[in-house]
Scaffold this active site. Sequence first.
Site, PDB file in Angstrom:
ATOM      1  N   ASP A  98      -7.887  -5.330  -0.018  1.00 51.51           N
ATOM      2  CA  ASP A  98      -8.328  -6.214  -1.113  1.00 51.51           C
ATOM      3  C   ASP A  98      -7.956  -7.668  -0.901  1.00 51.51           C
ATOM      4  OD1 ASP A  98      -7.520  -3.421  -3.084  1.00 51.51           O
ATOM      5  OD2 ASP A  98      -9.531  -4.230  -2.771  1.00 51.51           O
ATOM      6  N   HIS A 106       0.851  -1.199   0.000  1.00 50.02           N
ATOM      7  CA  HIS A 106       0.000   0.000   0.000  1.00 50.02           C
ATOM      8  C   HIS A 106       0.881   1.242   0.000  1.00 50.02           C
ATOM      9  CE1 HIS A 106      -3.178   2.798   1.119  1.00 50.02           C
ATOM     10  NE2 HIS A 106      -4.014   1.863   0.734  1.00 50.02           N
TER      11      HIS A 106
HETATM   12  C1  SDX Z   1      -6.191   0.075  -2.947  1.00 45.90           C
HETATM   13  O1  SDX Z   1      -4.320   4.548  -2.094  1.00 45.90           O
HETATM   14  C2  SDX Z   1      -5.326   3.978  -1.453  1.00 45.90           C
HETATM   15  O2  SDX Z   1      -5.735   4.414  -0.434  1.00 45.90           O
HETATM   16  C3  SDX Z   1      -5.919   2.791  -2.217  1.00 45.90           C
HETATM   17  C4  SDX Z   1      -6.936   1.945  -1.450  1.00 45.90           C
HETATM   18  C5  SDX Z   1      -8.238   2.711  -1.165  1.00 45.90           C
HETATM   19  O3  SDX Z   1      -8.937   2.334  -0.243  1.00 45.90           O
HETATM   20  O4  SDX Z   1      -8.574   3.603  -2.023  1.00 45.90           O
HETATM   21  O5  SDX Z   1      -6.357   1.511  -0.220  1.00 45.90           O
HETATM   22  C6  SDX Z   1      -7.338   0.702  -2.250  1.00 45.90           C
HETATM   23  O6  SDX Z   1      -5.953   0.400  -4.089  1.00 45.90           O
HETATM   24  C7  SDX Z   1      -5.308  -0.883  -2.177  1.00 45.90           C
HETATM   25  C8  SDX Z   1      -4.091  -1.379  -3.025  1.00 45.90           C
HETATM   26  C9  SDX Z   1      -4.595  -2.453  -3.989  1.00 45.90           C
HETATM   27  N1  SDX Z   1      -3.534  -2.818  -4.944  1.00 45.90           N
HETATM   28  C10 SDX Z   1      -2.879  -3.992  -4.831  1.00 45.90           C
HETATM   29  O7  SDX Z   1      -3.045  -4.813  -3.928  1.00 45.90           O
HETATM   30  C11 SDX Z   1      -1.917  -4.254  -5.984  1.00 45.90           C
HETATM   31  C12 SDX Z   1      -0.600  -4.810  -5.430  1.00 45.90           C
HETATM   32  N2  SDX Z   1       0.110  -3.745  -4.717  1.00 45.90           N
HETATM   33  C13 SDX Z   1       1.092  -2.992  -5.451  1.00 45.90           C
HETATM   34  O8  SDX Z   1       0.778  -2.769  -6.791  1.00 45.90           O
HETATM   35  C14 SDX Z   1       1.529  -1.732  -4.671  1.00 45.90           C
HETATM   36  O9  SDX Z   1       1.802  -2.143  -3.394  1.00 45.90           O
HETATM   37  C15 SDX Z   1       0.612  -0.517  -4.627  1.00 45.90           C
HETATM   38  C16 SDX Z   1       0.169  -0.089  -5.977  1.00 45.90           C
HETATM   39  C17 SDX Z   1      -0.574  -0.807  -3.770  1.00 45.90           C
HETATM   40  C18 SDX Z   1       1.416   0.619  -3.988  1.00 45.90           C
HETATM   41  O10 SDX Z   1       2.413   0.954  -4.900  1.00 45.90           O
HETATM   42  P1  SDX Z   1       3.588   2.004  -4.549  1.00 45.90           P
HETATM   43  O11 SDX Z   1       3.291   2.730  -3.286  1.00 45.90           O
HETATM   44  O12 SDX Z   1       3.860   2.792  -5.774  1.00 45.90           O
HETATM   45  O13 SDX Z   1       4.797   1.081  -4.201  1.00 45.90           O
HETATM   46  P2  SDX Z   1       5.765   0.417  -5.270  1.00 45.90           P
HETATM   47  O14 SDX Z   1       4.972  -0.226  -6.359  1.00 45.90           O
HETATM   48  O15 SDX Z   1       6.816   1.400  -5.636  1.00 45.90           O
HETATM   49  O16 SDX Z   1       6.386  -0.788  -4.394  1.00 45.90           O
HETATM   50  C19 SDX Z   1       7.531  -0.566  -3.540  1.00 45.90           C
HETATM   51  C20 SDX Z   1       8.316  -1.873  -3.587  1.00 45.90           C
HETATM   52  C21 SDX Z   1       8.707  -2.268  -5.012  1.00 45.90           C
HETATM   53  O17 SDX Z   1       9.871  -3.080  -4.918  1.00 45.90           O
HETATM   54  P3  SDX Z   1      11.337  -2.378  -5.187  1.00 45.90           P
HETATM   55  O18 SDX Z   1      11.249  -1.674  -6.533  1.00 45.90           O
HETATM   56  O19 SDX Z   1      11.549  -1.412  -4.032  1.00 45.90           O
HETATM   57  O20 SDX Z   1      12.290  -3.541  -5.176  1.00 45.90           O
HETATM   58  O21 SDX Z   1       7.489  -2.957  -3.109  1.00 45.90           O
HETATM   59  C22 SDX Z   1       7.293  -3.887  -4.163  1.00 45.90           C
HETATM   60  C23 SDX Z   1       7.583  -3.173  -5.448  1.00 45.90           C
HETATM   61  O22 SDX Z   1       7.988  -4.104  -6.447  1.00 45.90           O
HETATM   62  N3  SDX Z   1       5.863  -4.305  -4.096  1.00 45.90           N
HETATM   63  C24 SDX Z   1       5.438  -5.550  -4.282  1.00 45.90           C
HETATM   64  C25 SDX Z   1       4.051  -5.508  -4.085  1.00 45.90           C
HETATM   65  N4  SDX Z   1       3.685  -4.243  -3.793  1.00 45.90           N
HETATM   66  C26 SDX Z   1       4.816  -3.510  -3.816  1.00 45.90           C
HETATM   67  N5  SDX Z   1       6.094  -6.700  -4.580  1.00 45.90           N
HETATM   68  C27 SDX Z   1       5.328  -7.815  -4.678  1.00 45.90           C
HETATM   69  N6  SDX Z   1       3.971  -7.866  -4.510  1.00 45.90           N
HETATM   70  C28 SDX Z   1       3.308  -6.718  -4.212  1.00 45.90           C
HETATM   71  N7  SDX Z   1       1.997  -6.745  -4.038  1.00 45.90           N
END
Ligand code: SDX
Length: 430
Positions: A364, A307
Amino acid sequence: MSENAEIRYQGQSWEFPVVVGTENEKGIDIQKLRDRTGLVTLDNGYQNTGSTKSAITFIDGDKGILRYRGYPIEELAQKATFPETAYLLIYGELPTAEQLRIFRQRLTENSMIHEDMLHFLTGMPPSAHPMGILSSMVNALALFYPRFYVEDMDAATFDQMAVSLISKVRTIAAFSYKKSIGEPFVYPRADKTYCANFLNMMFDSHAKPYSEDPLFIEALNALLIVHADHEQNCSTSTVRLVGSSYANLYASICAGICALWGPLHGGANQKAMETLSMIQKNGWTAEQVIAKAKDKKDLFLLHGFGHRVYKSYDPRAKVLKNLVERVFSTKNIQDPLLNIALELEQLALKDEYFIERKLYPNVDFYSGILYRAMGIPEDMFTVMFAIGRMPGWIAHWKEMHDEGNLKIGRPRQIYTGPTVRSFVPKEERV
Ligand code: SDX
């Protein structure tokens, strides 16, 4: 207490005011930055940029705190109804008994959609994704219901739009499900509560009459409450940005639904369930899945984890996980996908990659397990998220317009394309 922040650049320095919120959050007010310094800020994904002040929802991502107008989400999920929570988010206070009676009556009175709208629905392909149907039908509401431009909007018109959207979104969602299974639409009823009405429209039929299930009604109520708002997330920011152009409320909400559909946002609940089913079908072990999630060469993402704001356990995921355990034990439901989810969580929370990146289950991760237990199909999961988020979107749209000094949202950029050059006739191009 106002403080200032100092920016120094190329031998000059400027001071900018620091805004302090009621929960002691601090932000540098840079509204005059470009005029005074010629500089703009650059912030991919707005990770450090506040777009507005807001009094609706407070999140402390480090402590896993979520409050709507000061009320902790855990209390609302346990003690409030979704209509009460919707009223609180939009109007700022929990409704009195009389205000709630009137609000619920207006939700009931506004639950039908214009019969001519059914032509849109029946004209869509049977395989149409319910989120595509929802966004199209919500935008169509502006064609069938009071047309207004925001400048002419008074409180009564806004109130009518708000109850209309919160109520009709259920009907549109349930009708899209009935269409997908080829069954006749079941109309809303005046004698049913918000959640009971939705479940009845979804599952009642002449062949198999649906009897109210109090535990599923309670679970749906909590599900909608925990989804009701989440400050400046992607879809809410979209609603605000579209609304800032003075687009009407329906058009703004339609844009929010489209943003929510993305698998990185609200679409994650459907993807998370698909992932669990894929794990079960392929016989992958939890270790294999965690390894895939960590493998940068593998496009696999563990949806439902991570998140932007929560760097600790999402409090909503906690509420939903407890609710899953209660519903499943009360009804003696066995679902192998729940076991896979619990095993994945257990492994991930001990894994260095997840710990280092502060990746926890988000809202989720468990919501789909509950929807599935209620018989709601996977492609409806994000629609359920939208039904829950409707009051939050409306509340933010209202707050933005109530503020008075509304500025159209128009971010700046740093241009990195070709510098000036003259046109070359096609004969001379190589
Ligand atoms: C919602 O914003 C809100 O408030 C949203 C929400 C709401 O109520 O409106 O809470 C609802 O959208 C919840 C999130 C749902 N999405 C997911 O579950 C999709 C999976 N999660 C990721 O896509 C990610 O964690 C996000 C999109 C939720 C957040 O993305 P960020 O903040 O841009 O973080 P990032 O993608 O830059 O990740 C940081 C690191 C990365 O690794 P490095 O580049 O540092 O090596 O964490 C890793 C990412 O690769 N990472 C994951 C991961 N989520 C982040 N690795 C594996 N699996 C994951 N799920």
